[in-house]
Structure formats: structure tokens, C-alpha cells
Scaffold this motif. Sequence first.
Motif, PDB file in Angstrom:
ATOM      1  N   ASN A  44      -5.961  -6.186 -13.070  1.00 41.10           N
ATOM      2  CA  ASN A  44      -7.107  -5.281 -13.080  1.00 41.10           C
ATOM      3  C   ASN A  44      -6.886  -4.120 -12.126  1.00 41.10           C
ATOM      4  OD1 ASN A  44      -8.792  -6.660 -14.920  1.00 41.10           O
ATOM      5  ND2 ASN A  44      -9.320  -8.161 -13.346  1.00 41.10           N
ATOM      6  N   GLY A  45      -6.012  -4.313 -11.178  1.00 47.47           N
ATOM      7  CA  GLY A  45      -5.725  -3.312 -10.155  1.00 47.47           C
ATOM      8  C   GLY A  45      -4.729  -3.925  -9.190  1.00 47.47           C
ATOM      9  N   GLU A  46      -4.722  -3.482  -7.967  1.00 44.21           N
ATOM     10  CA  GLU A  46      -3.793  -4.023  -6.991  1.00 44.21           C
ATOM     11  C   GLU A  46      -4.104  -5.499  -6.717  1.00 44.21           C
ATOM     12  OE1 GLU A  46      -0.615  -4.494  -5.112  1.00 44.21           O
ATOM     13  OE2 GLU A  46      -1.055  -2.543  -6.002  1.00 44.21           O
ATOM     14  N   GLY A  47      -3.061  -6.288  -6.573  1.00 41.37           N
ATOM     15  CA  GLY A  47      -3.224  -7.714  -6.331  1.00 41.37           C
ATOM     16  C   GLY A  47      -1.963  -8.463  -6.726  1.00 41.37           C
ATOM     17  N   PRO A  48      -2.018  -9.804  -6.723  1.00 44.40           N
ATOM     18  CA  PRO A  48      -0.831 -10.614  -7.033  1.00 44.40           C
ATOM     19  C   PRO A  48      -0.212 -10.315  -8.401  1.00 44.40           C
ATOM     20  CG  PRO A  48      -2.511 -11.975  -6.012  1.00 44.40           C
ATOM     21  CD  PRO A  48      -3.141 -10.649  -6.260  1.00 44.40           C
TER      22      PRO A  48
END
Length: 277
Positions: free
Chosen positions: A230-234
Motif C-alpha cells: 500500500n506504501g512504504e513497509g515490509p
Amino acid sequence: MFHFDHIIHYVEDANKTKEAFQELGLHAVTGGRHENQGTYNTLCHFDLSYIEFLSIEDRALFEKVIKEKRDSSPFATIAHDQFTEGFSRIALRTRGLDTLAATFMEKGLKVTGPVPLSRKRPDGSVLEWSLLFIEDEESKMPLPFFIDWHQTDEERREELKKHHVISPNDSGEASLSHVTIAVENLDETVARWALLFGLSKGDIYEDEDLNARVQKLHLEGGDLYFASPNGEGPAAQILRARGERPYKVTIESGRINEERVIHRGNYQFKQAENGKG
């Protein structure tokens, strides 16, 4: 009809990976040598679904084969990934590869095979099978390849038991639940795979730990979960590190309940609701 057959986990030392699974109480065994490709493997079976720990023993031969064939085999994927340890490709089990090849060509895919292959078991006997590879110019992620063991599932199960490849796990009954695959565009990828392989789609849900939208395609022997950030992350970090590739294998086990990174492969071991895999 397709069934999940196996996932390739490329590692530098397949014997050490086998030992790591044995320490978890899982039944992992020596597979054998692909003498014409310069590789060898060890295996961890969950009935007919399994993980193949694949290593190279003759780098010069391996690279010579890749250069000459220029196909879309899992060996070519390993070279493309610059021999980085981790999950590489998924194989689907089916019969009638000649007919399947014609079907995929009609759908506009590049097809290689069927290709006959074999490897020598530790006892000296030879195991033979055929593979079919496909390429889709619209996809950044390597598609599954297809394997025909030239046996019914029951015949194969009995042969694997005879050679002690399938055996009750020391940790209790276990099964391969699913493989999670990182993708950039969830809707397009799931729709494409569902259409190509005739797989049924589950509902989309949000995975807060990954910060991703996730959707399942049901596959006998091991489901496929696709995760798009969905956006920045794992999930986004996974895509940057390796691109669109399988990144986690989930195994349901009677007693093991933990997550581990084994030779850059992410494994989730979890207990089934009834306590069995």
C-alpha cells in the motif's frame, strides 16, 4: 487440473539447509544430482508438495548450460538473480504437457518444452520427468513451470514412500499451507494468473504487518497468496530487494509455531486450528 508440486529455494549448500530442517523435526532428505546441469538438491516433502533446496556443484557446467539453452527454466532464473540465496520458482504438477504447450501458445505465451530431465538418486537409481516452461512478455515475474512425473499421484506417493522421501515428520503431521508472493500490481497479477491457470480467487484483505493488500488463488497442494504494498513497509522493502518473487512459505505443523529465516528464505511455521497440519 494443476496441483502445487514444489518451490525452489536456491541455496549455496543444500546439505546445510536440509540439516536446518531436520533440526526442526521435519523430514528432509538428500535428493540427488542433476549431472547434466551441474546441480544437486535436498528435499523436504509434505506429502506430494515439497520444497527443493537447490545448489550448484559445477558452476562452469551450470553457466555453460544456461548460455547454450537461453530458456526460461528455473536455472536461468537463478542466474538472472545473480545467484542470490532465496526462493526462486514454483512448479505446478499436471499431465499431458504437449497439449498444455499448445494451449499456452494459443494464449500468446512463449513456450519451451516439454523437456525430459532426470537425476540420480543416492542409491544409484534414476528418476525421470518432463518440464514445460512458459514466458509472458507482460509479466516481470517468472511464471510457474510445469512438471509431469509420468505417474499418477498415487503411484508417485508410493514410490516416494519406498525411497523414504515421504515419511511422518518427527514434529507431528505437517503440510505446506501456502506460498506468499510479492507483486507490484495485485489486481493485474491475480487476474492474469487466474485466467492462465484456471484458479479461483479469494477475497482481498489488508495485511497490516506487511502494509499490503493480499489475495489468494486456491491451488491444490498449496495456495498462492499475492501481496502488493500500500506504501512504504515490509512488502515494499521485499520488492526492492528481489523484485516480484516468492518470499515466504507457510507450513502448518503439529508442534512448531515460529518464524525463521533459513538461508534467506522466510518460513512461517504455525499450528493448525485442530493442532495438526
